[in-house]
Design a protein around this motif. Structure first.
Motif, PDB file in Angstrom:
ATOM      1  N   ARG A   1      10.456 -17.451  20.274  1.00 24.20           N
ATOM      2  CA  ARG A   1       9.487 -18.501  19.959  1.00 24.20           C
ATOM      3  C   ARG A   1       8.358 -18.554  20.986  1.00 24.20           C
ATOM      4  O   ARG A   1       7.179 -18.672  20.634  1.00 24.20           O
ATOM      5  N   LEU A   2       8.712 -18.464  22.260  1.00 27.07           N
ATOM      6  CA  LEU A   2       7.694 -18.571  23.302  1.00 27.07           C
ATOM      7  C   LEU A   2       6.830 -17.323  23.391  1.00 27.07           C
ATOM      8  O   LEU A   2       5.610 -17.413  23.587  1.00 27.07           O
ATOM      9  N   LEU A   3       7.442 -16.150  23.251  1.00 24.63           N
ATOM     10  CA  LEU A   3       6.684 -14.909  23.388  1.00 24.63           C
ATOM     11  C   LEU A   3       5.743 -14.677  22.209  1.00 24.63           C
ATOM     12  O   LEU A   3       4.672 -14.080  22.372  1.00 24.63           O
TER      13      LEU A   3
ATOM     14  N   ARG B   1       1.714   0.417  35.053  1.00 17.37           N
ATOM     15  CA  ARG B   1       1.017  -0.099  36.236  1.00 17.37           C
ATOM     16  C   ARG B   1      -0.237  -0.859  35.817  1.00 17.37           C
ATOM     17  O   ARG B   1      -1.034  -0.383  35.018  1.00 17.37           O
ATOM     18  N   GLN B   2      -0.436  -2.026  36.385  1.00 17.23           N
ATOM     19  CA  GLN B   2      -1.536  -2.902  36.002  1.00 17.23           C
ATOM     20  C   GLN B   2      -2.899  -2.325  36.362  1.00 17.23           C
ATOM     21  O   GLN B   2      -3.102  -1.809  37.457  1.00 17.23           O
ATOM     22  N   ARG B   3      -3.838  -2.459  35.412  1.00 24.60           N
ATOM     23  CA  ARG B   3      -5.243  -2.188  35.684  1.00 24.60           C
ATOM     24  C   ARG B   3      -6.099  -3.438  35.518  1.00 24.60           C
ATOM     25  O   ARG B   3      -7.312  -3.402  35.733  1.00 24.60           O
ATOM     26  N   SER B   4      -5.485  -4.517  35.093  1.00 23.52           N
ATOM     27  CA  SER B   4      -6.203  -5.779  34.944  1.00 23.52           C
ATOM     28  C   SER B   4      -5.220  -6.911  35.173  1.00 23.52           C
ATOM     29  O   SER B   4      -4.013  -6.697  35.284  1.00 23.52           O
ATOM     30  N   SER B   5      -5.760  -8.118  35.243  1.00 21.74           N
ATOM     31  CA  SER B   5      -4.912  -9.298  35.459  1.00 21.74           C
ATOM     32  C   SER B   5      -4.593 -10.003  34.147  1.00 21.74           C
ATOM     33  O   SER B   5      -4.189 -11.163  34.156  1.00 21.74           O
ATOM     34  N   ALA B   6      -4.736  -9.289  33.023  1.00 24.37           N
ATOM     35  CA  ALA B   6      -4.564  -9.932  31.715  1.00 24.37           C
ATOM     36  C   ALA B   6      -3.128 -10.342  31.447  1.00 24.37           C
ATOM     37  O   ALA B   6      -2.881 -11.242  30.649  1.00 24.37           O
ATOM     38  N   TYR B   7      -2.164  -9.693  32.095  1.00 27.13           N
ATOM     39  CA  TYR B   7      -0.770 -10.013  31.812  1.00 27.13           C
ATOM     40  C   TYR B   7       0.008 -10.240  33.095  1.00 27.13           C
ATOM     41  O   TYR B   7      -0.312  -9.709  34.156  1.00 27.13           O
TER      42      TYR B   7
ATOM     43  N   ARG C   1      -4.679 -16.721  21.489  1.00 25.23           N
ATOM     44  CA  ARG C   1      -4.083 -15.594  22.189  1.00 25.23           C
ATOM     45  C   ARG C   1      -4.989 -14.369  22.052  1.00 25.23           C
ATOM     46  O   ARG C   1      -5.697 -14.215  21.072  1.00 25.23           O
ATOM     47  N   GLN C   2      -4.936 -13.501  23.051  1.00 23.55           N
ATOM     48  CA  GLN C   2      -5.748 -12.294  23.069  1.00 23.55           C
ATOM     49  C   GLN C   2      -4.970 -11.137  22.444  1.00 23.55           C
ATOM     50  O   GLN C   2      -3.864 -10.827  22.868  1.00 23.55           O
ATOM     51  N   GLU C   3      -5.550 -10.500  21.444  1.00 23.20           N
ATOM     52  CA  GLU C   3      -4.923  -9.351  20.795  1.00 23.20           C
ATOM     53  C   GLU C   3      -5.461  -8.065  21.429  1.00 23.20           C
ATOM     54  O   GLU C   3      -6.681  -7.891  21.553  1.00 23.20           O
ATOM     55  N   SER C   4      -4.575  -7.188  21.821  1.00 23.35           N
ATOM     56  CA  SER C   4      -4.988  -5.943  22.471  1.00 23.35           C
ATOM     57  C   SER C   4      -3.847  -4.940  22.387  1.00 23.35           C
ATOM     58  O   SER C   4      -2.809  -5.199  21.759  1.00 23.35           O
ATOM     59  N   LEU C   5      -4.047  -3.795  23.022  1.00 19.98           N
ATOM     60  CA  LEU C   5      -3.001  -2.789  23.149  1.00 19.98           C
ATOM     61  C   LEU C   5      -2.565  -2.721  24.607  1.00 19.98           C
ATOM     62  O   LEU C   5      -3.353  -2.994  25.524  1.00 19.98           O
ATOM     63  N   LEU C   6      -1.322  -2.348  24.822  1.00 25.62           N
ATOM     64  CA  LEU C   6      -0.809  -2.261  26.189  1.00 25.62           C
ATOM     65  C   LEU C   6      -1.677  -1.334  27.036  1.00 25.62           C
ATOM     66  O   LEU C   6      -1.958  -1.605  28.207  1.00 25.62           O
ATOM     67  N   GLY C   7      -2.122  -0.232  26.440  1.00 28.10           N
ATOM     68  CA  GLY C   7      -2.929   0.727  27.187  1.00 28.10           C
ATOM     69  C   GLY C   7      -4.286   0.204  27.601  1.00 28.10           C
ATOM     70  O   GLY C   7      -4.934   0.800  28.474  1.00 28.10           O
ATOM     71  N   ASP C   8      -4.741  -0.903  27.011  1.00 28.52           N
ATOM     72  CA  ASP C   8      -6.024  -1.483  27.416  1.00 28.52           C
ATOM     73  C   ASP C   8      -5.971  -2.062  28.820  1.00 28.52           C
ATOM     74  O   ASP C   8      -7.018  -2.234  29.461  1.00 28.52           O
TER      75      ASP C   8
ATOM     76  N   LEU D   1      -1.408 -11.934  23.798  1.00 31.91           N
ATOM     77  CA  LEU D   1      -1.239 -12.556  25.101  1.00 31.91           C
ATOM     78  C   LEU D   1      -1.877 -13.940  25.159  1.00 31.91           C
ATOM     79  O   LEU D   1      -3.068 -14.090  24.872  1.00 31.91           O
ATOM     80  N   PRO D   2      -1.106 -14.949  25.577  1.00 28.49           N
ATOM     81  CA  PRO D   2      -1.713 -16.241  25.913  1.00 28.49           C
ATOM     82  C   PRO D   2      -2.385 -16.132  27.282  1.00 28.49           C
ATOM     83  O   PRO D   2      -2.444 -15.044  27.872  1.00 28.49           O
ATOM     84  N   SER D   3      -2.856 -17.239  27.805  1.00 27.46           N
ATOM     85  CA  SER D   3      -3.479 -17.218  29.130  1.00 27.46           C
ATOM     86  C   SER D   3      -2.474 -16.754  30.182  1.00 27.46           C
ATOM     87  O   SER D   3      -1.256 -16.842  29.994  1.00 27.46           O
ATOM     88  N   ARG D   4      -2.991 -16.243  31.288  1.00 28.20           N
ATOM     89  CA  ARG D   4      -2.122 -15.783  32.362  1.00 28.20           C
ATOM     90  C   ARG D   4      -1.238 -16.928  32.865  1.00 28.20           C
ATOM     91  O   ARG D   4      -0.052 -16.729  33.149  1.00 28.20           O
ATOM     92  N   GLU D   5      -1.790 -18.128  32.963  1.00 26.82           N
ATOM     93  CA  GLU D   5      -1.021 -19.279  33.437  1.00 26.82           C
ATOM     94  C   GLU D   5       0.143 -19.579  32.493  1.00 26.82           C
ATOM     95  O   GLU D   5       1.260 -19.867  32.948  1.00 26.82           O
TER      96      GLU D   5
END
Length: 241
Positions: free
Chosen positions: A32-34, A145-151, A47-54, A192-196
């Motif tokens: 439910r939360l995810l 490995r992270q390339r952004s702070s989106a997640y 929520r932001q729709e994207s691909l993991l590779g983005d 993805l919802p907001s980082r917070e």
């Protein structure tokens, strides 16, 4: 004696039942939360729709094997099989050590996914967020490995594990040994919802995991007690008052 052993059996069954209920509750809450079908109090928004590779680079672990492990080793390390057997969604401490060279050094926030299995492809949806720098990562580990702070890494580990079994099963390749490659992970869709909000969800799920771990420890103790009672009472080494 029979009454005492029956009471011990009843204790084990009651803890097993509690563990089952808590596991079902955790699974339902996670989905439910995810997915966003339920939101934590105070959070809203699209929520932001994207691909993991983005948002990531996906590399591989390298080298190291069970034979390279050493209890007194100078380097912390992690092997792919431990992702199935030893670790949960968040790793704050590693169990294994080595003196061997090799291994891909971790960066805090790496999300680790095993690269192969001999069971079924869906089992490769087993992700762990490693929050430690400098851990030597052995071969057959996909390192996200992270390339952004989106997640948030803990959110992503839960997301892959609880929501991506079907899409990972559809792309995993092989018959006897089933493989999952970085390109497959990069193509996974994310919502993805907001980082917070991600961080808040991660804390809720980690608290639930900790509660389940404590119940599992209670179950092991109850089972050990029942085994000891059975051996001692039936052999006569211990007599009831």
């Amino acid at each position: 004696i029979a009454e005492a052993l029956s009471d011990a059996d009843a204790l084990v069954r009651s803890i097993q039942d509690l563990l089952r209920r808590k596991g079902e509750l955790r699974k339902a809450a996670s989905v439910r939360l995810l997915t966003g079908s339920s939101r934590l109090a105070g959070y809203s928004g699209e929520r932001q729709e994207s691909l993991l590779g983005d948002h990531t680079s996906i590399i591989k672990g390298s080298g190291l094997s069970k034979g390279s492990l050493s209890t007194s080793g100078s380097r912390p390390c992690l092997l792919y099989g431990e992702l199935f057997t030893t670790y949960g969604r968040v790793i704050r401490d590693v169990k294994s050590r080595t003196d061997a060279p090799g291994g891909t050094e971790s960066v805090a926030g790496d999300v680790l996914v095993p690269g192969s299995t001999t069971t079924e492809g869906a089992d490769l949806a087993t992700a762990s967020a490693l929050l430690l720098e400098g851990v030597a990562l052995g071969g057959d580990i996909n390192v996200i490995r992270q390339r952004s702070s989106a997640y948030d890494p803990a959110f992503l580990a839960n997301y892959i594990t609880d929501l991506c079994r079907k899409p990972i099963a559809e792309v995993a390749q092989g018959i006897t040994i089933i493989h999952l490659y970085g390109r497959h992970l990069a193509a996974l869709p994310l919502s993805l919802p907001s980082r917070e909000e991600q961080e808040a969800i991660g804390r809720v799920l980690e608290d639930m995991d900790l509660e389940i771990e404590l119940i599992e420890a209670r179950l092991r103790k109850a089972q050990d007690l029942k085994t000891a009672m059975t051996q001692n009472l039936l052999s006569g080494r211990t007599r009831l008052a």
